[in-house]
Design a protein around this motif. Structure first.
Motif, PDB file in Angstrom:
ATOM      1  N   PHE A   1       0.065   0.342  -6.425  1.00 15.31           N
ATOM      2  CA  PHE A   1      -0.697  -0.563  -5.561  1.00 15.31           C
ATOM      3  C   PHE A   1      -1.971  -1.063  -6.257  1.00 15.31           C
ATOM      4  O   PHE A   1      -2.757  -0.290  -6.789  1.00 15.31           O
ATOM      5  CB  PHE A   1      -1.065   0.151  -4.252  1.00 15.31           C
ATOM      6  N   GLY A   2      -2.139  -2.405  -6.256  1.00 16.21           N
ATOM      7  CA  GLY A   2      -3.345  -3.012  -6.831  1.00 16.21           C
ATOM      8  C   GLY A   2      -3.268  -3.271  -8.325  1.00 16.21           C
ATOM      9  O   GLY A   2      -4.194  -3.822  -8.918  1.00 16.21           O
ATOM     10  N   LYS A   3      -2.143  -2.895  -8.958  1.00 17.56           N
ATOM     11  CA  LYS A   3      -2.015  -3.089 -10.415  1.00 17.56           C
ATOM     12  C   LYS A   3      -1.276  -4.391 -10.731  1.00 17.56           C
ATOM     13  O   LYS A   3      -0.522  -4.915  -9.922  1.00 17.56           O
ATOM     14  CB  LYS A   3      -1.243  -1.921 -11.044  1.00 17.56           C
ATOM     15  N   VAL A   4      -1.460  -4.868 -11.945  1.00 21.33           N
ATOM     16  CA  VAL A   4      -0.775  -6.079 -12.442  1.00 21.33           C
ATOM     17  C   VAL A   4       0.720  -5.806 -12.587  1.00 21.33           C
ATOM     18  O   VAL A   4       1.117  -4.733 -13.038  1.00 21.33           O
ATOM     19  CB  VAL A   4      -1.332  -6.466 -13.829  1.00 21.33           C
TER      20      VAL A   4
ATOM     21  N   PRO B   1       0.820  -1.222   0.000  1.00 23.78           N
ATOM     22  CA  PRO B   1       0.000   0.000   0.000  1.00 23.78           C
ATOM     23  C   PRO B   1       0.855   1.275   0.000  1.00 23.78           C
ATOM     24  O   PRO B   1       0.391   2.339  -0.420  1.00 23.78           O
ATOM     25  CB  PRO B   1      -0.814  -0.103   1.294  1.00 23.78           C
ATOM     26  N   ALA B   2       2.100   1.166   0.453  1.00 21.26           N
ATOM     27  CA  ALA B   2       2.985   2.346   0.460  1.00 21.26           C
ATOM     28  C   ALA B   2       3.362   2.773  -0.969  1.00 21.26           C
ATOM     29  O   ALA B   2       3.674   3.939  -1.230  1.00 21.26           O
ATOM     30  CB  ALA B   2       4.244   2.043   1.263  1.00 21.26           C
TER      31      ALA B   2
END
Length: 502
Positions: A390-393, A384-385
């Motif tokens: 963050f959250g991408k492929v 998350p930092a």
């Protein structure tokens, strides 16, 4: 890979062949000696970054020479291979004489969408698969190029403003509703309108054409051609109601009662994408081919200044699958700016269901093929930092395979190679594993029965379990081809016309 020839070079080859056969009475052995005419196409590395059509179509000289290859077989095996029974030898005979308008009129006796079918039909599995010339060569790709000739005469008619609307019978006072404006729906609309019925097509999107506008890319089927076919139906008196999602904004029951229609045809297609069901498919940058292509084709996502739904920018794209839709997704990714595009397919090149021409075009344009591989997980950025990513492929984890024994369809099964796990770094993944039938109408119309796969069940005349309702195309077949959907549409229309005549 053969060297790339220009339109002018290919035209000159055809002129030389014409000189050799001019004035001769050709016997079958002479026809067998005529070389197959190559389809001109755009220069690979230029076209790979453009939306313009890749295959450029025959010149008139090429069409005439290619038509001379036809043996005019008395038993016409090619006709039985065509789902709508186009009178192929008759139309090709007219092409050989240079009578292009007569040729297209023969086709339109059974197929009102020749410019589309000439471009996207898998002829090598249908008409050309039965062609005697191909059988002599033991290769359907060397058959008489029926699809290319069909495309040529359809384009000739349109480009020379020679299009004539089919005759419409006297009004019957009967009303037919068509749900969905894909190839099946448009075919039923044409045939029911020809019989004199009042026909209205209800379409969920803002444009007609179904999979032909949202699924098949501009570079393979220009949208203006689909639009022209829709306009021809409008000239015949077919009405279109857009932005109407049957099953939500209105129901099949309401169409037959409140709206006063005497019969309805459901052709809502197979728009429900399939996924692997592997970890990581929810990361940002994972798309069904359906969504990816619809954004680009129908919503013009590539026009970044004006698009309401811009596309996802990616430098490296992995496409999973081996069919025509996978080829469309991979080639679209190049046109949307990807620097590298991989196609990952779990069998070998020989087992790929995509048309050979599409695979060849993709390769010429720079798509990289990883055969005998399959994803087992999609990996992403989980910190998350790392706010930007963050959250991408970030990659696809694949296994390697070898081919084992044949399955029930005769294709050799892929067998996993132990310890072969590896990663392909990427920032977007397109999943092209096919589609299931659109579930909305069966879900909102309990009178219409479906099978275990969600396909609407029909009898031999395409009638459903609900009175006054017929169905056809991908909603019945599962994801199939434009021409198979049209074949079902013709059967349904004949049955509807017979029912309304009583």
């Amino acid at each position: 890979m053969s060297e790339h020839k220009t339109v002018e070079e290919l035209k000159n080859i055809a002129i030389e062949e014409q000189k050799k056969i001019e004035g001769k009475e050709l016997k079958n052995p002479d026809r067998m000696k005529i070389p197959q005419m190559e389809m001109p196409s755009g220069e690979p590395l230029v076209r790979a970054r453009q939306m313009t059509e890749v295959a450029l179509g025959y010149t008139a000289e090429q069409a005439v020479v290619e038509a001379q290859r036809c043996l005019q077989c008395k038993n016409a095996p090619c006709v039985s291979g065509c789902p709508v029974n186009v009178q192929i030898p008759s139309f090709i005979e007219q092409v050989a004489k240079g009578e292009f308008k007569k040729a297209v009129d023969i086709i339109k006796g059974t197929n009102l969408l020749p410019a589309i079918c000439g471009r996207v039909c898998p002829q090598e599995k249908q008409c050309q698969g039965q062609c005697t010339v191909g059988k002599v060569y033991k290769n359907a790709e060397k058959s008489v190029s029926i699809g290319r000739l069909e495309r040529f005469v359809a384009d000739y008619e349109r480009n020379n403003n020679l299009t004539t609307a089919p005759a419409v019978a006297a009004p019957t006072g009967k009303k037919v509703a068509i749900v969905g404006s894909g190839p099946a729906g448009l075919t039923v609309a044409a045939d029911c309108r020809r019989a004199g019925h009042d026909v209205t097509v209800f379409e969920a999107f803002h444009k007609a054409g179904g999979v032909m506008v949202y699924g098949i890319p501009e570079f393979r089927l220009p949208k203006a051609i689909v639009q022209k076919e829709v306009e021809n139906l409008e000239k015949m008196g077919v009405k279109f109601e857009y932005n109407t999602l049957v099953g939500r904004t209105t129901s099949v029951q309401q169409i037959l009662t409140e709206k006063g229609f005497d019969a309805a045809f459901v052709g809502t297609g197979a728009g429900l994408p399939k996924f692997f069901g592997i970890p990581g498919e929810n990361y940002i940058g994972v798309f069904s081919a359906n969504e990816y292509l619809t954004r680009a084709n129908l919503m013009k996502a590539y026009d970044t200044e004006h698009a309401d739904t811009p596309y996802f920018h990616a430098k490296t794209v992995v496409v999973c699958g081996g069919g025509n839709v996978a080829m469309d997704g991979a080639r679209m990714a190049l046109r949307l700016g990807a620097e590298k595009v991989y196609v990952v397919y779990r069998r070998s090149r020989n087992e790929m269901p995509a048309r050979r021409e599409e695979v060849a075009h993709a390769e010429e344009e720079g798509v990289i093929f990883n055969f005998l591989e399959n994803p087992v997980e999609i990996l992403g950025y989980d910190d998350p930092a790392d706010k930007e990513n963050f959250g991408k492929v970030r990659a696809v984890k694949c296994l390697s395979y070898e081919l084992g024994e044949p399955d029930e369809k005769g294709r050799r099964r892929p067998v996993e190679i132990k310890g072969s796990e590896h990663e392909i770094a990427c920032d977007a993944v397109i999943v092209a594993l096919g589609n299931n039938s659109n579930p909305l109408i069966p879900a909102t119309t309990p009178e219409i029965k479906v099978d275990d796969h969600g396909h609407i069940t029909v009898d031999e005349k395409q009638a459903t379990s609900m009175t006054k309702v017929w169905a056809g195309g991908d909603i019945v077949l599962g994801a199939a081809t434009v021409i198979l959907a049209m074949g079902e549409g013709r059967k349904a229309a004949a049955s509807i016309n017979e029912y309304l005549a009583k």
